[in-house]
Scaffold this motif. Structure first.
Motif, PDB file in Angstrom:
ATOM      1  N   THR A  89       0.830  -1.203   0.000  1.00 36.24           N
ATOM      2  CA  THR A  89       0.000   0.000   0.000  1.00 36.24           C
ATOM      3  C   THR A  89       0.865   1.254   0.000  1.00 36.24           C
ATOM      4  O   THR A  89       0.602   2.200  -0.733  1.00 36.24           O
ATOM      5  CB  THR A  89      -0.952  -0.001   1.211  1.00 36.24           C
ATOM      6  N   VAL A  90       1.905   1.266   0.805  1.00 33.27           N
ATOM      7  CA  VAL A  90       2.817   2.413   0.846  1.00 33.27           C
ATOM      8  C   VAL A  90       3.475   2.603  -0.523  1.00 33.27           C
ATOM      9  O   VAL A  90       3.580   3.725  -1.021  1.00 33.27           O
ATOM     10  CB  VAL A  90       3.874   2.227   1.954  1.00 33.27           C
ATOM     11  N   GLU A  91       3.904   1.542  -1.129  1.00 37.24           N
ATOM     12  CA  GLU A  91       4.540   1.631  -2.456  1.00 37.24           C
ATOM     13  C   GLU A  91       3.567   2.173  -3.491  1.00 37.24           C
ATOM     14  O   GLU A  91       3.916   2.996  -4.328  1.00 37.24           O
ATOM     15  CB  GLU A  91       5.054   0.248  -2.877  1.00 37.24           C
ATOM     16  N   ARG A  92       2.318   1.731  -3.424  1.00 36.63           N
ATOM     17  CA  ARG A  92       1.314   2.172  -4.393  1.00 36.63           C
ATOM     18  C   ARG A  92       0.966   3.646  -4.207  1.00 36.63           C
ATOM     19  O   ARG A  92       0.743   4.369  -5.175  1.00 36.63           O
ATOM     20  CB  ARG A  92       0.056   1.309  -4.251  1.00 36.63           C
ATOM     21  N   LEU A  93       0.922   4.108  -2.965  1.00 39.76           N
ATOM     22  CA  LEU A  93       0.513   5.481  -2.681  1.00 39.76           C
ATOM     23  C   LEU A  93       1.670   6.489  -2.691  1.00 39.76           C
ATOM     24  O   LEU A  93       1.421   7.688  -2.640  1.00 39.76           O
ATOM     25  CB  LEU A  93      -0.188   5.539  -1.320  1.00 39.76           C
ATOM     26  N   ASP A  94       2.897   6.022  -2.744  1.00 39.06           N
ATOM     27  CA  ASP A  94       4.056   6.914  -2.697  1.00 39.06           C
ATOM     28  C   ASP A  94       4.088   7.800  -3.946  1.00 39.06           C
ATOM     29  O   ASP A  94       4.221   7.311  -5.058  1.00 39.06           O
ATOM     30  CB  ASP A  94       5.339   6.090  -2.618  1.00 39.06           C
ATOM     31  N   PRO A  95       3.961   9.133  -3.780  1.00 36.50           N
ATOM     32  CA  PRO A  95       3.955  10.009  -4.945  1.00 36.50           C
ATOM     33  C   PRO A  95       5.320  10.097  -5.637  1.00 36.50           C
ATOM     34  O   PRO A  95       5.413  10.531  -6.777  1.00 36.50           O
ATOM     35  CB  PRO A  95       3.548  11.369  -4.369  1.00 36.50           C
ATOM     36  N   LEU A  96       6.372   9.683  -4.957  1.00 41.04           N
ATOM     37  CA  LEU A  96       7.699   9.746  -5.556  1.00 41.04           C
ATOM     38  C   LEU A  96       8.120   8.427  -6.194  1.00 41.04           C
ATOM     39  O   LEU A  96       9.260   8.283  -6.627  1.00 41.04           O
ATOM     40  CB  LEU A  96       8.723  10.171  -4.492  1.00 41.04           C
ATOM     41  N   ALA A  97       7.206   7.461  -6.280  1.00 37.59           N
ATOM     42  CA  ALA A  97       7.518   6.182  -6.905  1.00 37.59           C
ATOM     43  C   ALA A  97       7.720   6.342  -8.407  1.00 37.59           C
ATOM     44  O   ALA A  97       8.446   5.580  -9.026  1.00 37.59           O
ATOM     45  CB  ALA A  97       6.425   5.162  -6.620  1.00 37.59           C
ATOM     46  N   THR A  98       7.083   7.330  -8.992  1.00 39.66           N
ATOM     47  CA  THR A  98       7.271   7.634 -10.415  1.00 39.66           C
ATOM     48  C   THR A  98       7.796   9.057 -10.534  1.00 39.66           C
ATOM     49  O   THR A  98       7.496   9.905  -9.692  1.00 39.66           O
ATOM     50  CB  THR A  98       5.947   7.516 -11.197  1.00 39.66           C
ATOM     51  N   PRO A  99       8.573   9.342 -11.558  1.00 40.24           N
ATOM     52  CA  PRO A  99       9.113  10.695 -11.685  1.00 40.24           C
ATOM     53  C   PRO A  99       7.994  11.713 -11.919  1.00 40.24           C
ATOM     54  O   PRO A  99       7.017  11.416 -12.612  1.00 40.24           O
ATOM     55  CB  PRO A  99      10.042  10.611 -12.897  1.00 40.24           C
TER      56      PRO A  99
END
Length: 66
Positions: free
Chosen positions: A30-40
């Motif tokens: 869930t944290v990975e999915r919601l992290d706004p910095l996961a994609t540039p």
């Protein structure tokens, strides 16, 4: 999250530990999915302005000219 993993690793292998490990997996995903910095970051696509876009701000004036 590392404190939770440390605590769960110290638990005896029973159903409670299995449930805690499942919760940790869910929380990490869930944290990975919601992290706004996961994609540039990227700028939003701005559409080409149209005459109808300014019509609400012109009052009695026409967006097409006098």
């Amino acid at each position: 999250m590392s404190a939770v993993r440390t605590r769960v690793d110290a638990m005896p292998p029973r159903q409670t530990r299995t449930e805690a490990e499942a919760w940790i997996s869910w929380a990490a995903a869930t944290v990975e999915r919601l992290d706004p910095l996961a994609t540039p970051p990227r700028l939003p696509d701005i559409p080409e302005p149209r005459a109808d876009d300014v019509r609400p701000f012109l009052g009695h004036w026409s967006p097409y000219g006098p």
